[in-house]
Design an enzyme around this catalytic site. Sequence first.
Site, PDB file in Angstrom:
ATOM      1  N   ALA A 220      -2.211  -0.231   1.539  1.00  0.00           N
ATOM      2  CA  ALA A 220      -2.721   1.009   0.958  1.00  0.00           C
ATOM      3  C   ALA A 220      -4.243   0.935   1.019  1.00  0.00           C
ATOM      4  CB  ALA A 220      -2.238   1.144  -0.477  1.00  0.00           C
TER       5      ALA A 220
ATOM      6  N   GLY B 261       1.101  -2.183   1.464  1.00  0.00           N
ATOM      7  CA  GLY B 261       1.817  -0.954   1.820  1.00  0.00           C
ATOM      8  C   GLY B 261       2.259  -0.938   3.282  1.00  0.00           C
TER       9      GLY B 261
ATOM     10  N   GLU C 177       5.392  -2.798   3.359  1.00  0.00           N
ATOM     11  CA  GLU C 177       6.394  -1.935   2.715  1.00  0.00           C
ATOM     12  C   GLU C 177       6.860  -0.823   3.667  1.00  0.00           C
ATOM     13  OE1 GLU C 177       3.684  -1.490  -0.714  1.00  0.00           O
ATOM     14  OE2 GLU C 177       5.438  -1.933  -1.944  1.00  0.00           O
TER      15      GLU C 177
ATOM     16  N   GLU D 266      -0.738  -7.938  -2.965  1.00  0.00           N
ATOM     17  CA  GLU D 266      -1.258  -7.078  -4.044  1.00  0.00           C
ATOM     18  C   GLU D 266      -1.738  -7.848  -5.270  1.00  0.00           C
ATOM     19  OE1 GLU D 266       1.285  -6.319  -2.159  1.00  0.00           O
ATOM     20  OE2 GLU D 266       1.346  -4.179  -1.734  1.00  0.00           O
TER      21      GLU D 266
HETATM   22  N1  DAK Z   1      -7.861  -0.551   2.614  1.00  0.00           N
HETATM   23  C1  DAK Z   1      -9.037  -0.016   3.017  1.00  0.00           C
HETATM   24  N2  DAK Z   1      -9.759  -0.509   4.039  1.00  0.00           N
HETATM   25  C2  DAK Z   1      -9.312  -1.605   4.668  1.00  0.00           C
HETATM   26  C3  DAK Z   1      -8.079  -2.219   4.297  1.00  0.00           C
HETATM   27  C4  DAK Z   1      -7.344  -1.644   3.211  1.00  0.00           C
HETATM   28  N3  DAK Z   1      -6.164  -2.112   2.827  1.00  0.00           N
HETATM   29  N4  DAK Z   1      -7.895  -3.291   5.092  1.00  0.00           N
HETATM   30  C5  DAK Z   1      -8.956  -3.329   5.931  1.00  0.00           C
HETATM   31  N5  DAK Z   1      -9.798  -2.318   5.691  1.00  0.00           N
HETATM   32  C6  DAK Z   1     -11.057  -1.995   6.366  1.00  0.00           C
HETATM   33  C7  DAK Z   1     -12.147  -2.973   5.976  1.00  0.00           C
HETATM   34  O1  DAK Z   1     -12.724  -2.595   4.759  1.00  0.00           O
HETATM   35  C8  DAK Z   1     -13.091  -2.843   7.152  1.00  0.00           C
HETATM   36  O2  DAK Z   1     -13.822  -1.655   7.009  1.00  0.00           O
HETATM   37  P1  DAK Z   1     -15.414  -1.608   7.362  1.00  0.00           P
HETATM   38  O3  DAK Z   1     -16.041  -2.666   6.521  1.00  0.00           O
HETATM   39  O4  DAK Z   1     -15.466  -1.939   8.849  1.00  0.00           O
HETATM   40  O5  DAK Z   1     -15.824  -0.211   7.033  1.00  0.00           O
HETATM   41  C9  DAK Z   1     -12.151  -2.636   8.327  1.00  0.00           C
HETATM   42  O6  DAK Z   1     -10.901  -2.186   7.770  1.00  0.00           O
HETATM   43  C10 DAK Z   1     -11.866  -3.913   9.104  1.00  0.00           C
HETATM   44  O7  DAK Z   1     -11.430  -4.891   8.174  1.00  0.00           O
HETATM   45  P2  DAK Z   1     -12.106  -6.344   8.077  1.00  0.00           P
HETATM   46  O8  DAK Z   1     -13.514  -6.320   8.522  1.00  0.00           O
HETATM   47  O9  DAK Z   1     -11.802  -6.870   6.727  1.00  0.00           O
HETATM   48  O10 DAK Z   1     -11.262  -7.121   9.195  1.00  0.00           O
HETATM   49  P3  DAK Z   1     -10.918  -8.683   9.242  1.00  0.00           P
HETATM   50  O11 DAK Z   1     -10.318  -8.926  10.575  1.00  0.00           O
HETATM   51  O12 DAK Z   1     -12.093  -9.504   8.841  1.00  0.00           O
HETATM   52  O13 DAK Z   1      -9.797  -8.875   8.117  1.00  0.00           O
HETATM   53  C11 DAK Z   1      -7.769  -8.328   6.930  1.00  0.00           C
HETATM   54  C12 DAK Z   1      -8.560  -8.278   8.276  1.00  0.00           C
HETATM   55  C13 DAK Z   1      -6.475  -7.526   7.112  1.00  0.00           C
HETATM   56  C14 DAK Z   1      -7.418  -9.783   6.599  1.00  0.00           C
HETATM   57  C15 DAK Z   1      -8.663  -7.761   5.808  1.00  0.00           C
HETATM   58  O14 DAK Z   1      -9.145  -6.495   6.236  1.00  0.00           O
HETATM   59  C16 DAK Z   1      -7.916  -7.571   4.513  1.00  0.00           C
HETATM   60  O15 DAK Z   1      -7.675  -8.539   3.799  1.00  0.00           O
HETATM   61  N6  DAK Z   1      -7.573  -6.327   4.214  1.00  0.00           N
HETATM   62  C17 DAK Z   1      -6.923  -5.985   2.961  1.00  0.00           C
HETATM   63  C18 DAK Z   1      -5.481  -6.412   2.989  1.00  0.00           C
HETATM   64  C19 DAK Z   1      -4.777  -6.124   1.701  1.00  0.00           C
HETATM   65  O16 DAK Z   1      -5.135  -6.661   0.641  1.00  0.00           O
HETATM   66  N7  DAK Z   1      -3.805  -5.266   1.783  1.00  0.00           N
HETATM   67  C20 DAK Z   1      -3.026  -4.882   0.645  1.00  0.00           C
HETATM   68  C21 DAK Z   1      -3.675  -3.681   0.055  1.00  0.00           C
HETATM   69  S1  DAK Z   1      -2.967  -3.351  -1.540  1.00  0.00           S
HETATM   70  C22 DAK Z   1       0.632   1.140  -5.870  1.00  0.00           C
HETATM   71  C23 DAK Z   1       0.800   1.735  -4.672  1.00  0.00           C
HETATM   72  C24 DAK Z   1       0.643   1.004  -3.526  1.00  0.00           C
HETATM   73  C25 DAK Z   1       0.265  -0.304  -3.615  1.00  0.00           C
HETATM   74  C26 DAK Z   1       0.099  -0.876  -4.828  1.00  0.00           C
HETATM   75  C27 DAK Z   1       0.297  -0.192  -5.972  1.00  0.00           C
HETATM   76  N8  DAK Z   1       0.758   1.898  -7.035  1.00  0.00           N
HETATM   77  C28 DAK Z   1       0.039   3.147  -7.105  1.00  0.00           C
HETATM   78  C29 DAK Z   1       1.344   1.307  -8.233  1.00  0.00           C
HETATM   79  C30 DAK Z   1      -0.024  -1.015  -2.413  1.00  0.00           C
HETATM   80  C31 DAK Z   1      -1.103  -1.824  -2.446  1.00  0.00           C
HETATM   81  C32 DAK Z   1      -1.651  -2.397  -1.243  1.00  0.00           C
HETATM   82  O17 DAK Z   1      -1.211  -2.182  -0.120  1.00  0.00           O
END
Ligand code: DAK
Length: 260
Positions: free
Chosen positions: A66, A111, A114, A134
């Site tokens: 997400a 997400g 998911e 998360e």
């Molecule tokens: N959201 C927004 N932007 C993201 C992103 C994300 N999930 N993942 C990556 N990006 C963006 C980065 O900010 C970066 O943007 P700029 O800085 O270039 O503007 C660009 O994509 C490239 O990412 P990186 O520079 O970080 O690339 P790397 O190769 O260094 O790293 C990575 C790749 C996948 C390891 C890293 O980007 C990362 O850790 N990303 C986040 C992964 C993550 O934590 N995903 C889970 C998100 S939480 C709910 C509803 C839904 C959910 C929860 C609750 N409710 C409402 C109750 C779901 C939650 C989630 O999915």
Amino acid sequence: MPFETIVLAHDGALSTLTINRPKALNALNAQVIRELDQALGEVRARKETRALIVTGGGEKAFVAGADIAEMAGLTKEQALAFAAEGQRVLASLEALKVPTIAAVNGFALGGGCELALACDFIIASEKAKLGLPEVSLAVIPGFGGTQRLTRLLGKAMAKQLIFTGDAIDAAKALQLGLVNEVVAPDALLARAAELGKKIATRGPIAVAQAKKAIEQGFDLSLEKGCELERHAFVDLFGTADQKEGMKAFLEKRAASFTGQ
Ligand code: DAK
């Protein structure tokens, strides 16, 4: 209908839906969820589609989760609305009558994982990384991850992955049964298309009934599940496709199904 964050393409019986925000690693923001919903509506309405591939645009990610930037400022009420909308859209993906294959080409986190779990099965590239991180952000999966991962892998493994937030590579995901196959990155879409096209040659009503029996039977007792299967089986008799399938076998030729 033109989309900004999604590409929906059709090749005969096979449709491919690509989440396409590669600069943000295809993160799911409200616009993506809304367009995903609309694209699924188009797939539902397209009679020729007999299988759907879901994948991510660009080289690095299926969907990296997400959109954290968008989620960061949500109030409790907004979080509820976001989760409800995401869950509704993923449930509508899961409920599509046609089989759905997630072609996971890179990061499938949060997400994104998911989204893949809401497909019927996952084919992964050797570069794929899957996980539900998360808790590292002090939230929990909100688009059905605690439920679908647990049903797929069992409670203990789902708990380990969700409590640690660790991402696993494709080989580990294959070993756990999270993905069905792992292929070279440049072979991923071809393999998913091969499977989709093979499924498309089978009796479409039968495939839909098999999907329904598996999905709806999963949470029932064995007895109730077999009853459901019996009804699904009986419903197929009398369809033109059932007659064609059996006639073609007896005449030693390939069947040609119309979905009637
Ligand atoms: N959201 C927004 N932007 C993201 C992103 C994300 N999930 N993942 C990556 N990006 C963006 C980065 O900010 C970066 O943007 P700029 O800085 O270039 O503007 C660009 O994509 C490239 O990412 P990186 O520079 O970080 O690339 P790397 O190769 O260094 O790293 C990575 C790749 C996948 C390891 C890293 O980007 C990362 O850790 N990303 C986040 C992964 C993550 O934590 N995903 C889970 C998100 S939480 C709910 C509803 C839904 C959910 C929860 C609750 N409710 C409402 C109750 C779901 C939650 C989630 O999915």
